[in-house]
Design a protein around this motif. Structure first.
Motif, PDB file in Angstrom:
ATOM      1  N   UNK A 186       0.931  -1.274   0.051  1.00 44.12           N
ATOM      2  CA  UNK A 186       0.116  -0.085  -0.016  1.00 44.12           C
ATOM      3  C   UNK A 186       0.842   1.322  -0.153  1.00 44.12           C
ATOM      4  N   UNK A 187       2.178   1.086   0.281  1.00 41.52           N
ATOM      5  CA  UNK A 187       3.059   2.511  -0.048  1.00 41.52           C
ATOM      6  C   UNK A 187       2.903   2.840  -1.483  1.00 41.52           C
ATOM      7  N   UNK A 190       1.089   5.980  -1.814  1.00 41.16           N
ATOM      8  CA  UNK A 190       1.690   7.263  -1.435  1.00 41.16           C
ATOM      9  C   UNK A 190       2.491   7.391  -2.632  1.00 41.16           C
ATOM     10  N   UNK A 385      -4.439  11.053   0.505  1.00 41.37           N
ATOM     11  CA  UNK A 385      -2.984  10.650   0.929  1.00 41.37           C
ATOM     12  C   UNK A 385      -1.962  11.656   0.576  1.00 41.37           C
ATOM     13  N   UNK A 388      -2.183  14.330   3.233  1.00 37.44           N
ATOM     14  CA  UNK A 388      -1.796  13.883   4.509  1.00 37.44           C
ATOM     15  C   UNK A 388      -0.256  13.704   4.502  1.00 37.44           C
ATOM     16  N   UNK A 389       0.572  13.300   3.362  1.00 41.79           N
ATOM     17  CA  UNK A 389       2.005  13.155   3.206  1.00 41.79           C
ATOM     18  C   UNK A 389       2.493  14.681   3.239  1.00 41.79           C
ATOM     19  N   UNK A 392       2.351  16.194   6.905  1.00 42.77           N
ATOM     20  CA  UNK A 392       3.229  15.411   7.910  1.00 42.77           C
ATOM     21  C   UNK A 392       4.733  15.843   7.505  1.00 42.77           C
ATOM     22  N   UNK A 393       4.846  15.767   6.103  1.00 42.97           N
ATOM     23  CA  UNK A 393       6.344  15.992   5.740  1.00 42.97           C
ATOM     24  C   UNK A 393       6.752  17.450   5.238  1.00 42.97           C
TER      25      UNK A 393
ATOM     26  N   UNK B 114       3.124   9.541  15.548  1.00 41.04           N
ATOM     27  CA  UNK B 114       3.241  10.308  14.551  1.00 41.04           C
ATOM     28  C   UNK B 114       4.626  10.069  13.996  1.00 41.04           C
ATOM     29  N   UNK B 118       4.498   9.674   9.898  1.00 42.43           N
ATOM     30  CA  UNK B 118       5.577  10.325   9.276  1.00 42.43           C
ATOM     31  C   UNK B 118       6.475   9.287   8.286  1.00 42.43           C
ATOM     32  N   UNK B 120       5.651   6.258   7.242  1.00 40.51           N
ATOM     33  CA  UNK B 120       5.002   5.491   6.153  1.00 40.51           C
ATOM     34  C   UNK B 120       4.681   6.513   4.919  1.00 40.51           C
ATOM     35  N   UNK B 121       4.186   7.850   5.552  1.00 43.87           N
ATOM     36  CA  UNK B 121       3.995   8.566   4.500  1.00 43.87           C
ATOM     37  C   UNK B 121       5.089   9.398   3.806  1.00 43.87           C
ATOM     38  N   UNK B 122       6.339   9.619   4.530  1.00 42.74           N
ATOM     39  CA  UNK B 122       7.380  10.230   4.074  1.00 42.74           C
ATOM     40  C   UNK B 122       8.466   9.319   3.244  1.00 42.74           C
TER      41      UNK B 122
END
Lengths: 425, 249
Positions: A186-187, A190, A385, A388-389, A392-393, B114, B118, B120-122
């Motif tokens: 599932x990555x 992203x 997604x 969200x990415x 967060x980043x 968190x 971070x 997983x998404x990053x």
């Protein structure tokens, strides 16, 4: 318009321009970004975003046929009498194209500087050179050179296909995770979100609809088949280049990943061939995107949705002010921006645009409505997604995009009410 | 039925994707840059064969080059104050890698929610997502031919420092390698100089906090790891590889 665009574009040229518009700059910089996110599932990321792109190409082409004129999403919304939304979306699109041009200029600087063993200053100088050089060429009226573009596209695709086949012939599955941590499937979602901009190029053809020969018959199959072909090219290059360089090398050297892969495959000859392909492909992509974006800006200014200052042509019939403004902004972003931020901000803009176009197709089409519905759902998921990415980043680029969106959708009508426009909104 | 087809497809697809490797070996060094740990123990197991080996690495030390059968390896690191969560890396044939273990031994080892989101998404490029907890980063070390320029990079694993800038002093002046924030890597600087003096400074400062002389064989690939700092001293650990000979400097 100038050059050879007086003659209608046949299906082969339209196909080449659509495929080239997508491959032009995207794959050169997207590969390292997507492997860093999706690891061994990078190829699946290209498939997921490719499904959205193929359906969107279908929707764009069918809607262009329905309304029968150039202009893409802007024109569709105008014909639906959604002028405000058309205006807001077109402003957002101009932002997206500006980001895309900056990504291409960034890629041009890195690929050429790597071949010349140059450092940071050379990269910046080359980005400025290509940005300002193509602004100049556009101002001289040679911004649209379809025959030249077709030649560049063909050469570019040939080199990428050779690289992909070469790499795939040396298949070793471990190269997909060489030096990196394997990730869950599932990555790939992203990853798809991060590199969606790689597929945006086909929609420039919707701005040339009036120039296409027999579009009612050819536009849908030509645009859709070119998008499907590009999905295969991206998947093949993603796997092939990784076989040649190894996943971690592609991530560490993401700005020049394909040059590294080509050098590993064929030494200096490979490096030279890939540098030439990358330089011409990114330059052609900058050129055609700058030209089309400036024409779009002129068109919407003419409709009173941008200040009339933009609706100005020089003695060569070129919308000079949009060319200069968009070109300078993109060059500036290429110099100061980081690769991931530029790529992902542009991806978000085009995800939103494609979702809007698929919603229009779903509403306006009489048949096959479930097809754009799939793209709407996929775009929504991938878009969430991506938000969200970014939250967060990369919260700063996301906040800037959010502020820009508020500006476009809320402040734009107020601004247009205060400045001189062609007829008002 | 669909689920059955899906599982069958996955079963067919995965071996193809992760298929058999070439005959060469992968080459790995593990570097201990953990602050506050006199020694770390690294256990690594090949996921395909289950074969394991343990490594004890002293502070600011690095292992000899390990020749490894190509596979995905699962690592766990035990340091003075605990054991990290297991992590995996692929080791492909004919590649050279350096695996840096870094962070602060006394920092909390458990990853926050968190930090997980971070990560997983990053993706792989997101570092130091949970303060200074003991973590890991793999780098490629690809030496070129002897007649090619040497390549230098600097990795900043010095806990608590601001960004560090590295340069190389030669007889003809100073050349910048680059600036790296914590857990970042700068460079490469490609040079034909046979030797030089490396110095490291806080970004924007003229104060040299660490320096070392360095020989640079043609085509060599060198990573300068900056570590330490909690005791007030930045230390440099050098990993250098050359095309036909790879040994710790």
């Amino acid at each position: 318009m100038s050059g050879d665009s007086d003659t209608k574009l046949g299906p082969v040229r339209v196909w080449a321009l659509a495929a080239g518009g997508m491959v032009g700059g995207g794959i050169y910089i997207a590969l390292g970004v997507v492997i860093a996110v999706a690891a061994q599932w990078a190829w699946l990321s290209f498939v997921i975003s490719g499904v959205i792109a193929v359906i969107s190409a279908w929707s764009y082409a069918r809607l262009s046929n329905k309304y029968g004129k150039s202009g893409g999403a802007f024109e569709f919304l105008e014909d639906m009498d959604r002028r405000k939304l058309a205006g807001s979306l077109s402003w957002l699109l101009i932002v997206g194209y500006t980001l895309t041009i900056s990504v291409y200029a960034y890629a041009f600087g890195h690929y050429v500087a790597y071949a010349l063993a140059g450092g940071e200053w050379m990269i910046r100088a080359l980005a400025i050179l290509i940005g300002f050089g193509l602004i100049g060429l556009n101002l001289l009226g040679v911004g649209k050179m379809t025959s030249v573009e077709v030649v560049i596209v063909t050469g570019n695709l040939a080199i990428l296909v050779v690289l992909a086949v070469w790499g795939l012939s040396q298949w070793d599955g471990l190269q997909l995770v060489s030096g990196i941590e394997p990730r869950a499937p599932w990555a790939s979602i992203v990853g798809a979100a991060a590199i969606f901009v790689s597929y945006e190029g086909f929609q420039l053809l919707t701005y040339e609809y009036d120039q296409i020969a027999n579009p009612q018959k050819t536009f849908v199959p030509v645009l859709v088949s070119s998008a499907i072909f590009v999905v295969f090219v991206y998947v093949a290059v993603a796997l092939g280049a990784t076989m040649l360089a190894g996943a971690l090398t592609v991530v560490e050297q993401k700005e020049i990943a394909l040059s590294v892969a080509a050098k590993n495959a064929a030494g200096t000859a490979g490096l030279v061939a890939m540098t030439i392909a990358a330089a011409f492909a990114t330059a052609a992509a900058i050129n055609s995107t700058l030209y089309s974006t400036a024409k779009l800006a002129e068109r919407i200014a003419n409709d009173g949705m941008l200040p009339s200052w933009f609706d100005h042509e020089n003695r060569f019939g070129v919308p000079d002010r949009p060319v200069v403004l968009i070109g300078i902004m993109a060059t500036f972003l290429a110099i100061i921006g980081s690769l991931s931020s530029l790529v992902e901000a542009a991806s978000l803009v085009f995800l939103v645009t494609f979702m809007v176009v698929n919603i229009i197709a779903w509403r306006e089409m009489d048949d096959w409505r479930w097809i754009p519905a799939i793209a709407v759902v996929l775009s929504f998921i991938v878009g969430l997604v991506l938000i969200a990415r970014l939250a967060v980043n990369a919260p700063v680029p996301l906040a800037l995009l959010a502020a820009l969106s508020v500006f476009v959708f809320v402040a734009r009508p107020m601004i247009l009410a205060r400045v001189h426009t062609e007829g008002g909104e | 039925m669909i689920r059955r087809f899906g599982l069958a497809g996955l079963a067919l697809c995965l071996p193809a994707l992760m298929g058999a490797s070439g005959s060469g070996m992968g080459h790995l060094r593990v570097i201990n840059l953990v602050d506050g740990a006199p020694q770390i123990s690294v256990e690594m197991c090949a996921e395909n064969s289950g074969e394991c080996r343990s490594l004890d690495i002293p502070a600011d030390g690095l292992t000899e080059t390990l020749d490894l059968a190509p596979a995905v390896y699962r690592f766990s690191v035990t340091h003075a104050d605990g054991t990290t969560e297991p992590f995996s890396y692929g080791i492909a044939p004919d590649h050279e890698y350096g695996l840096a273990i870094y962070g602060l031994s006394s920092a909390k080892d458990k990853s926050t929610l968190f930090a997980r989101a971070k990560r997983f998404l990053g993706g792989l490029e997101v570092r130091a997502v949970n303060g200074f907890r003991v973590s890991h980063r793999m780098v490629t070390m690809a030496p070129g031919k002897a007649d090619e320029p040497a390549s230098l990079r600097m990795a900043n694993f010095s806990v608590g420092t601001v960004a560090l800038q590295a340069g190389m002093e030669t007889g003809e002046g100073t050349r910048a390698i680059g600036t790296a924030a914590y857990a970042g890597i700068s460079g490469p600087l490609r040079t034909t100089d046979a030797s030089g003096a490396i110095d490291v400074k806080p970004d924007g400062s003229d104060l040299v906090v660490a320096e070392t002389p360095l020989e640079l064989p043609g085509g060599s690939s060198t990573m300068i790891y900056a570590s330490g700092m909690t005791d007030g001293e930045v230390r440099l650990v050098i990993d250098q590889r050359v095309a036909d000979k790879a040994s710790p400097n």
